[in-house]
Design an enzyme around this catalytic site. Structure first.
Site, PDB file in Angstrom:
ATOM      1  N   LYS A  12      10.538   9.867  27.440  1.00  0.00           N
ATOM      2  CA  LYS A  12      10.472   8.772  28.428  1.00  0.00           C
ATOM      3  C   LYS A  12       9.032   8.285  28.555  1.00  0.00           C
ATOM      4  O   LYS A  12       8.769   7.074  28.513  1.00  0.00           O
ATOM      5  CB  LYS A  12      10.953   9.275  29.780  1.00  0.00           C
ATOM      6  CG  LYS A  12      10.602   8.389  30.966  1.00  0.00           C
ATOM      7  CD  LYS A  12      11.121   8.910  32.293  1.00  0.00           C
ATOM      8  CE  LYS A  12      10.243   9.919  32.945  1.00  0.00           C
ATOM      9  NZ  LYS A  12       9.045   9.384  33.639  1.00  0.00           N
ATOM     10  N   ASN A  13       8.097   9.230  28.664  1.00  0.00           N
ATOM     11  CA  ASN A  13       6.716   8.853  28.979  1.00  0.00           C
ATOM     12  C   ASN A  13       5.944   8.322  27.786  1.00  0.00           C
ATOM     13  O   ASN A  13       4.818   7.867  27.921  1.00  0.00           O
ATOM     14  CB  ASN A  13       5.989  10.032  29.630  1.00  0.00           C
ATOM     15  CG  ASN A  13       6.534  10.296  31.028  1.00  0.00           C
ATOM     16  OD1 ASN A  13       7.306   9.497  31.555  1.00  0.00           O
ATOM     17  ND2 ASN A  13       6.157  11.410  31.619  1.00  0.00           N
ATOM     18  N   CYS A  26       4.747   7.125  45.709  1.00  0.00           N
ATOM     19  CA  CYS A  26       6.103   7.619  45.438  1.00  0.00           C
ATOM     20  C   CYS A  26       6.158   8.995  46.096  1.00  0.00           C
ATOM     21  O   CYS A  26       5.222   9.458  46.715  1.00  0.00           O
ATOM     22  CB  CYS A  26       6.363   7.691  43.947  1.00  0.00           C
ATOM     23  SG  CYS A  26       5.539   9.055  43.166  1.00  0.00           S
ATOM     24  N   ARG A  49      -0.675   8.001  44.405  1.00  0.00           N
ATOM     25  CA  ARG A  49      -0.750   7.542  43.001  1.00  0.00           C
ATOM     26  C   ARG A  49      -1.369   6.148  42.901  1.00  0.00           C
ATOM     27  O   ARG A  49      -0.742   5.179  42.501  1.00  0.00           O
ATOM     28  CB  ARG A  49       0.653   7.574  42.371  1.00  0.00           C
ATOM     29  CG  ARG A  49       1.189   8.989  42.361  1.00  0.00           C
ATOM     30  CD  ARG A  49       2.534   9.089  41.698  1.00  0.00           C
ATOM     31  NE  ARG A  49       2.428   8.925  40.238  1.00  0.00           N
ATOM     32  CZ  ARG A  49       3.501   8.928  39.454  1.00  0.00           C
ATOM     33  NH1 ARG A  49       4.701   9.048  39.991  1.00  0.00           N
ATOM     34  NH2 ARG A  49       3.377   8.769  38.149  1.00  0.00           N
ATOM     35  N   ASP A 109       4.427  18.161  35.133  1.00  0.00           N
ATOM     36  CA  ASP A 109       5.847  17.780  35.096  1.00  0.00           C
ATOM     37  C   ASP A 109       6.767  18.964  34.817  1.00  0.00           C
ATOM     38  O   ASP A 109       7.987  18.808  34.850  1.00  0.00           O
ATOM     39  CB  ASP A 109       6.083  16.710  34.017  1.00  0.00           C
ATOM     40  CG  ASP A 109       5.406  15.415  34.388  1.00  0.00           C
ATOM     41  OD1 ASP A 109       5.322  14.526  33.529  1.00  0.00           O
ATOM     42  OD2 ASP A 109       4.929  15.299  35.535  1.00  0.00           O
ATOM     43  N   ARG A 113      16.850   9.259  36.173  1.00  0.00           N
ATOM     44  CA  ARG A 113      15.683   8.432  35.822  1.00  0.00           C
ATOM     45  C   ARG A 113      15.018   8.973  34.561  1.00  0.00           C
ATOM     46  O   ARG A 113      14.464   8.223  33.768  1.00  0.00           O
ATOM     47  CB  ARG A 113      14.644   8.450  36.951  1.00  0.00           C
ATOM     48  CG  ARG A 113      15.052   7.724  38.191  1.00  0.00           C
ATOM     49  CD  ARG A 113      13.893   7.543  39.137  1.00  0.00           C
ATOM     50  NE  ARG A 113      12.740   6.965  38.424  1.00  0.00           N
ATOM     51  CZ  ARG A 113      11.597   6.646  39.022  1.00  0.00           C
ATOM     52  NH1 ARG A 113      11.442   6.885  40.305  1.00  0.00           N
ATOM     53  NH2 ARG A 113      10.600   6.129  38.349  1.00  0.00           N
TER      54      ARG A 113
HETATM   55  C1  EPZ Z   1       1.934  10.008  33.971  1.00  0.00           C
HETATM   56  O1  EPZ Z   1       1.827   9.401  35.247  1.00  0.00           O
HETATM   57  C2  EPZ Z   1       3.392  10.430  33.830  1.00  0.00           C
HETATM   58  N1  EPZ Z   1       4.253   9.249  33.922  1.00  0.00           N
HETATM   59  C3  EPZ Z   1       3.749  11.414  34.955  1.00  0.00           C
HETATM   60  O2  EPZ Z   1       5.087  11.849  34.723  1.00  0.00           O
HETATM   61  C4  EPZ Z   1       2.817  12.626  34.854  1.00  0.00           C
HETATM   62  O3  EPZ Z   1       3.093  13.506  35.918  1.00  0.00           O
HETATM   63  C5  EPZ Z   1       1.359  12.159  34.923  1.00  0.00           C
HETATM   64  O4  EPZ Z   1       1.101  11.187  33.890  1.00  0.00           O
HETATM   65  C6  EPZ Z   1       0.377  13.307  34.752  1.00  0.00           C
HETATM   66  O5  EPZ Z   1       0.595  13.929  33.530  1.00  0.00           O
HETATM   67  C7  EPZ Z   1       4.380   8.459  32.832  1.00  0.00           C
HETATM   68  O6  EPZ Z   1       3.779   8.700  31.798  1.00  0.00           O
HETATM   69  C8  EPZ Z   1       5.293   7.263  32.979  1.00  0.00           C
HETATM   70  P1  EPZ Z   1      -2.067   9.828  35.986  1.00  0.00           P
HETATM   71  P2  EPZ Z   1       0.482   8.584  35.635  1.00  0.00           P
HETATM   72  O7  EPZ Z   1      -2.600   8.443  36.007  1.00  0.00           O
HETATM   73  O8  EPZ Z   1      -0.070   7.905  34.435  1.00  0.00           O
HETATM   74  C9  EPZ Z   1      -4.524  10.041  40.068  1.00  0.00           C
HETATM   75  C10 EPZ Z   1       7.322  12.294  35.249  1.00  0.00           C
HETATM   76  O9  EPZ Z   1       7.794  13.203  35.958  1.00  0.00           O
HETATM   77  N2  EPZ Z   1      -4.914   8.652  39.749  1.00  0.00           N
HETATM   78  O10 EPZ Z   1      -2.467  10.729  34.876  1.00  0.00           O
HETATM   79  O11 EPZ Z   1       0.779   7.767  36.841  1.00  0.00           O
HETATM   80  C11 EPZ Z   1      -3.032  10.132  40.393  1.00  0.00           C
HETATM   81  O12 EPZ Z   1      -2.802   9.842  41.752  1.00  0.00           O
HETATM   82  C12 EPZ Z   1       6.094  11.544  35.716  1.00  0.00           C
HETATM   83  O13 EPZ Z   1       7.775  11.943  34.117  1.00  0.00           O
HETATM   84  C13 EPZ Z   1      -5.849   8.019  40.539  1.00  0.00           C
HETATM   85  O14 EPZ Z   1      -6.347   8.587  41.499  1.00  0.00           O
HETATM   86  O15 EPZ Z   1      -0.473   9.788  36.044  1.00  0.00           O
HETATM   87  C14 EPZ Z   1      -2.719  11.564  40.046  1.00  0.00           C
HETATM   88  O16 EPZ Z   1      -3.080  12.364  41.157  1.00  0.00           O
HETATM   89  C15 EPZ Z   1       5.667  11.945  37.138  1.00  0.00           C
HETATM   90  N3  EPZ Z   1      -6.210   6.738  40.245  1.00  0.00           N
HETATM   91  C16 EPZ Z   1      -3.650  11.871  38.871  1.00  0.00           C
HETATM   92  O17 EPZ Z   1      -4.681  10.866  38.921  1.00  0.00           O
HETATM   93  C17 EPZ Z   1      -5.683   6.073  39.159  1.00  0.00           C
HETATM   94  O18 EPZ Z   1      -6.071   4.902  38.918  1.00  0.00           O
HETATM   95  C18 EPZ Z   1      -2.968  11.791  37.511  1.00  0.00           C
HETATM   96  O19 EPZ Z   1      -2.385  10.497  37.411  1.00  0.00           O
HETATM   97  C19 EPZ Z   1      -4.739   6.736  38.358  1.00  0.00           C
HETATM   98  C20 EPZ Z   1      -4.370   8.029  38.659  1.00  0.00           C
END
Ligand code: EPZ
Length: 421
Positions: free
Chosen positions: A22-23, A117, A122, A306, A398
């Site tokens: 998915k990701n 969410c 996020r 995850d 999802r």
């Molecule tokens: C991706 O989300 C995945 N989703 C998530 O999987 C996964 O948990 C996450 O990466 C971490 O591995 C998809 O790929 C669609 P991040 P993403 O940006 O890109 C903070 C699932 O269950 N952050 O790496 O949104 C954020 O709040 C989902 O399949 C900021 O602060 O994750 C988080 O605490 C859930 N500012 C951390 O960084 C930003 O601009 C990691 O977020 C961006 C992120």
């Protein structure tokens, strides 16, 4: 809303094949915006989130056709809008991944702020700061990101904190920017090299994906491409846990063992025996006494956030006391109270949960709160004495393709019922 009724305590047997990631599929679908011709993507999983992304891209004017199961042909030549609407973005945060490609290709984008969410606020501040550094004018207005540019320019982007989506958005934006972009502190999750591979097949010039430093040399145009998405490493990990939590031996096919090293190591530490039967087939022998473990989630190649909920369910029925620390999201323990309803002995202390092993879960009525929490409850229910009803199973749909059917084919008693709250 659908529910699951699961009768626990049954040993599982046989082989299960994992679906596409998915990701990885979600950003790769957004990359089609950059192309000047149709793209064909294979091994796309049949999930609610994929359907939402198809809707978002169709609203932009991309023609999407499912030519056969798992294959999407996406024709971006008719794009006529640069706005990703709130009602779609709020239901799936990954919609923000259209921002970089729209800016790079059409020099404008209006994307709803994703909003938080269940697992956390996020924000997307890191995405926006990086795009601004590349020459985008970014304004936040009435809940929307309104972005425009005279033309993105290559820049040196340093991500202080690892962001998977931020790395993906910038890689896609930089592919058509003028000059070279270097991303330092890039995410190293396997979905990043997979996206880079698809982009390079479109004519992009990306090096270093999968390491902490990625170099992207902007090009003038990108063509359509054909690409097969990697297997889903989180579904793989979830199915790996299904073996020990039911005292079974399972064969899992279609995997990438190099994408699951941290999970395999942690399960082995708990006593589970994982054998590579072929480059893409593993056997998981869970007919062992489960030992406790200590765990902290971290960006790849560390233990994936995850998989945190799923391995917590397993540690609940291991001997001794385990501890699990969640470092990536600030609210990713909503499965804790639901597991406790099933008899788990858990103590939450800030970002850490102390798990004291119990013999077995007890069946109960529980509620799914987010995607991976719902997978964790399914695993606990497979172990439980008696029957478990899991409500709001739309969370599971999802991100898992027909998990009920896959588990039933292995001998689990899983029934999907319609209706209810
Ligand atoms: C991706 O989300 C995945 N989703 C998530 O999987 C996964 O948990 C996450 O990466 C971490 O591995 C998809 O790929 C669609 P991040 P993403 O940006 O890109 C903070 C699932 O269950 N952050 O790496 O949104 C954020 O709040 C989902 O399949 C900021 O602060 O994750 C988080 O605490 C859930 N500012 C951390 O960084 C930003 O601009 C990691 O977020 C961006 C992120």
């Amino acid at each position: 809303m659908d529910n699951f009724i699961i009768e626990g305590g049954r040993e599982l047997k046989g082989t299960v094949t994992v679906s596409g990631s998915k990701n990885s599929a979600l950003p790769i679908m957004c990359a089609a915006i950059l192309a000047d011709g149709p793209c064909t993507f294979h091994n796309i999983p049949d999930l609610v989130d994929i359907g939402t992304m198809v809707e978002v891209l169709s609203v932009l004017g991309i023609k999407v056709q499912k030519t056969r199961p798992g294959t999407l042909v996406m024709d971006p030549t008719g794009i006529c809008s640069y706005e990703a609407p709130y009602d779609l973005v709020k239901s799936m945060r990954a919609s923000v991944l259209v921002l970089g490609p729209l800016l790079a290709k059409f020099k404008r984008a209006k994307v709803s702020l994703p909003g938080g969410c269940a697992i956390g606020v996020r924000p997307v501040d890191l995405h926006l700061k990086a795009l601004a550094k590349m020459g985008a004018d970014i304004e936040l207005s009435h809940g929307y990101i309104v972005a425009s540019t005279d033309g993105l320019k290559g820049a040196r982007i340093i991500f202080e904190n690892t962001t998977v989506g931020g790395t993906e958005n910038i890689m896609m934006a930089a592919a058509l920017a003028e000059g070279t972009t270097i991303i330092e502190g890039a995410a190293r999750e396997p979905e990043i090299p997979d996206l880079a591979k698809a982009l390079n097949r479109m004519g992009a010039r990306i090096e270093g994906a999968g390491t902490g430093t990625i170099t992207i040399e902007g090009v003038k145009t990108l063509t359509g491409c054909e690409h097969t998405v990697i297997p889903d490493r989180i579904e793989t990990g979830t199915l790996m846990v299904a073996a020990p939590i039911t005292g079974s031996r399972l064969t899992i096919a279609g995997v990438r063992t190099d994408h699951n090293i941290a999970v395999a190591e942690k399960l082995s530490e708990m006593g589970i025996v994982i054998t590579e039967k072929a480059p893409d087939i593993i056997e998981v022998n869970g007919q062992v006494d489960l030992k406790p473990m200590e765990l902290s989630t971290a960006p790849f190649p560390g233990f994936p956030t995850d998989m945190q909920a799923q391995i917590m369910a397993l540690s609940c029925v291991a001997g001794g006391a385990s501890s699990i620390t969640e470092n990536i999201f600030e609210n990713r323990f909503m499965h804790v109270p639901e597991l406790m309803r099933m008899g788990a002995n858990l103590e939450e202390k800030g970002r850490t949960v102390i798990v004291r092993g119990i013999e077995r879960f007890q069946g109960a009525s529980v509620m799914a709160t987010d995607l991976r929490a719902s997978a964790c409850l399914v695993l606990a229910a497979l172990n439980a004495k008696g029957t478990t009803e899991i409500r709001r199973i739309y969370h599971l749909d999802r991100g898992y393709e027909a998990l009920d059917e896959k588990l039933a084919a292995l001998g689990a008693r899983v029934q999907r019922t319609k209706g209810g709250l």
